[in-house]
Design a protein around this motif. Structure first.
Motif, mmCIF file in Angstrom:
data_model
loop_
_atom_site.group_PDB
_atom_site.id
_atom_site.type_symbol
_atom_site.label_atom_id
_atom_site.label_comp_id
_atom_site.label_asym_id
_atom_site.label_seq_id
_atom_site.Cartn_x
_atom_site.Cartn_y
_atom_site.Cartn_z
ATOM 1 N N SER A 73 0.811 -1.220 0.000
ATOM 2 C CA SER A 73 0.000 0.000 0.000
ATOM 3 C C SER A 73 0.841 1.265 0.000
ATOM 4 O O SER A 73 0.582 2.187 -0.784
ATOM 5 C CB SER A 73 -0.940 0.007 1.202
ATOM 6 N N ARG A 91 2.896 4.892 -3.292
ATOM 7 C CA ARG A 91 1.624 4.233 -2.965
ATOM 8 C C ARG A 91 1.231 3.278 -4.092
ATOM 9 O O ARG A 91 1.684 3.408 -5.225
ATOM 10 C CB ARG A 91 0.525 5.266 -2.739
ATOM 11 N N ASN A 92 0.370 2.325 -3.717
ATOM 12 C CA ASN A 92 -0.130 1.338 -4.696
ATOM 13 C C ASN A 92 1.030 0.680 -5.448
ATOM 14 O O ASN A 92 1.054 0.613 -6.680
ATOM 15 C CB ASN A 92 -1.089 2.009 -5.682
#
Length: 549
Positions: A73, A91-92
């Motif tokens: 994440s 992120r991601n």
């Protein structure tokens, strides 16, 4: 970067279940290895290979998600100073290729509570959304967008150090320290939408990053290593903190399939086989108890039978002697040459040179802010120590003494990051250190134990204060081998040696206290006091023996 968390989880689970059974029934996908197996490392490697097909879909039993791709994440990197000073958030994150790792080396050191692992990954591809602001090698950088990275030929070394803790009246295993060192063979990087989408500036910066990727990677490497280490330390402790040791290591060694057998082979119908299996299980259980009670320092207290008779090098003192402290000081002085050679009958290894695992440094405020330490030390010169005073207080169970070490030559590896007065210091590599006129003052508590019906001394709660008359140091590979910066910092440290040692003395003293405690207990817990601290009657007999010899 983040894929390593999950790779190390797999290695951690495999090595853990190779010598500790946490449940009566192990999951069918865990291949159990025997601790006594002469090919234990190869067995563990095979266990990891056995897990490889599960990586694509994940292992829900241990909360390990799918590894192809591995989804994370968020990761934050905050490098506040130095040639690379940036704060970036990713992120991601999707990582492709982590299941293709190769386990090159595993070593489980039961005496030192330690696991060492070496990994190699042929290729990793990462994509993410990033936000970045800061400066890289004097070049400003900022942007928000998509990032892509391609990393090949990755080597990683992991060292995990454990200890026991008490929680809710139960004893648990705790991963105290987690160290990682990694090297990337090659990398290519692409950051989209740098400088608010300015195409020309963005292309120039991406070209600059790829031309200088090694310098950038080495600058942020300590931060990356700390980040990865903290992630895995927290994850591994979630497992160990969940179950107390009396569940992981039950009092009676009757756990089905424990160590010597796979789960499918655990039903034994023959009575003799059951008896032999229980004997071996209890033997391994005793070894594991020793594992969890071992110290974290390099110099270890080793088991040995008590001395039965007084060796020629051991001076005896009279307990009631008003000059007892002087006699004990002489005893201490005569013992050092024996320590240099080693004392086989007491299982005491040679003291010259003295090998040490590490001396840590942690100072977060003041003129010097420094974290890290020296490791894999080889110290020449400790056997030339001279005791300067001894205060042996039997009623209050205190033992204070001083040592003068005229010269210590130390070769080690180092990993340091921080600031010394006005200069930054970042680097890892070989270290040459020479200390002269080291004056140590040691204060320790002691207790008297009864072993085999005889009294021995054990040292506890030691504090070490010291001063250094002179220091010469050379830290190789500072600032990723920048000779100009490295020479400047080394010269500055040598010119300000006394001030630097003074600032770091408390932190170093804590490490030395652990080392000195082990050294003394490795000797005095094996020498009954009736051989060196005598009653008046026994001392008279001792004097007569000296005259006859």
């Amino acid at each position: 970067m983040c894929h390593r968390k999950h790779l190390f989880v797999l290695i951690f689970l495999t090595t853990t279940f190779s010598f500790i059974s946490a449940k009566p029934k192990l999951p069918s996908f865990i291949k159990v290895c025997r601790q006594s197996d002469p090919h234990l490392n190869e067995c563990i490697k095979n266990s990891v290979e056995h897990l490889r097909p599960l990586l694509a879909k994940g292992i829900p039993e241990f909360n390990i998600p799918s590894c192809e791709p591995l989804c994370i994440s968020e990761v934050v990197i905050d490098q506040g100073s130095g040639a690379v000073a940036i704060r970036s958030t990713y992120r991601n994150i999707k990582v492709y290729g982590p299941s293709q790792f190769a386990l090159r080396y595993v070593k489980i050191d039961l005496e030192r509570n330690r696991i060492k692992i070496k990994l190699w990954l042929p290729r990793l591809e990462l994509t993410s959304r990033y936000t970045m602001e800061g400066r890289i090698l004097m070049m400003p950088i900022s942007g928000t967008g998509t990032s892509r990275g391609n990393y090949t030929n990755i080597d990683a070394t992991v060292i995990m150090q454990g200890q026991k803790i008490r929680k809710e009246n139960e004893t648990y295993f705790n991963v105290k320290d987690f160290y990682i060192d990694f090297n990337i063979g090659h990398a290519t990087i692409q950051l989209d939408d740098l400088f608010n989408g300015d195409k020309e500036l963005g292309e120039a910066m991406n070209l600059f990053l790829n031309d200088n990727w090694k310098n950038v990677a080495n600058e942020i490497k300590p931060v990356l290593e700390d980040t990865i280490a903290n992630i895995f330390k927290k994850f591994s402790n979630k497992i160990y903190h969940k179950y107390p040791l009396n569940l992981l290591l039950p009092k009676y060694c009757n756990v089905q399939g424990f160590l010597f057998m796979s789960y499918e082979e655990s039903v034994i119908t023959d009575f003799l086989n059951r008896l032999v299996l229980k004997m071996y299980r209890c033997y391994i259980f005793a070894l594991i108890l020793c594992y969890f009670n071992s110290k974290t320092y390099g110099y270890q207290v080793k088991d040995a039978p008590l001395l039965k008779t007084r060796p020629p090098w051991l001076i005896a003192c009279r307990r009631s002697d008003p000059e007892l402290n002087k006699c004990l000081n002489d005893l201490f002085a005569k013992m050092f040459p024996e320590l240099a050679k080693g004392i086989p009958e007491m299982n005491v290894d040679p003291f010259e040179p003295l090998p040490l695992d590490k001396v840590t440094v942690s100072k977060g405020a003041g003129p010097i802010t420094l974290t890290g330490g020296l490791f894999n030390l080889v110290v020449a010169g400790p056997s030339n120590s001279t005791p300067t005073y001894t205060e042996f207080d039997i009623p209050n169970k205190k033992w204070n003494f001083g040592l003068n070490l005229p010269l210590l030559n130390i070769k080690s590896q180092y990993n340091l990051k921080g600031k010394i007065l006005v200069l930054p210091l970042v680097g890892h590599g070989p270290c040459d250190l020479r200390l002269t006129d080291v004056q140590s003052n040691v204060k320790a508590d002691m207790k008297f134990l009864s072993v085999e019906g005889r009294e021995v001394v054990k040292i506890e709660n030691m504090h070490v204060a010291f001063t250094v008359g002179g220091m010469k140091v050379k830290l190789h590979n500072l600032f990723n081998g920048n000779k100009v910066l490295g020479q400047t910092v080394n010269q500055f440290m040598n010119q300000n040696a006394v001030e630097i040692i003074g600032e770091l003395s408390d932190s170093i003293g804590e490490s030395l206290a652990g080392i000195f405690t082990d050294v003394m207990n490795n000797i005095y817990t094996k020498i009954p006091m009736d051989l060196w601290l005598l009653s008046d009657e026994d001392y008279e007999k001792y004097q007569k023996e000296l005259k006859t010899t």
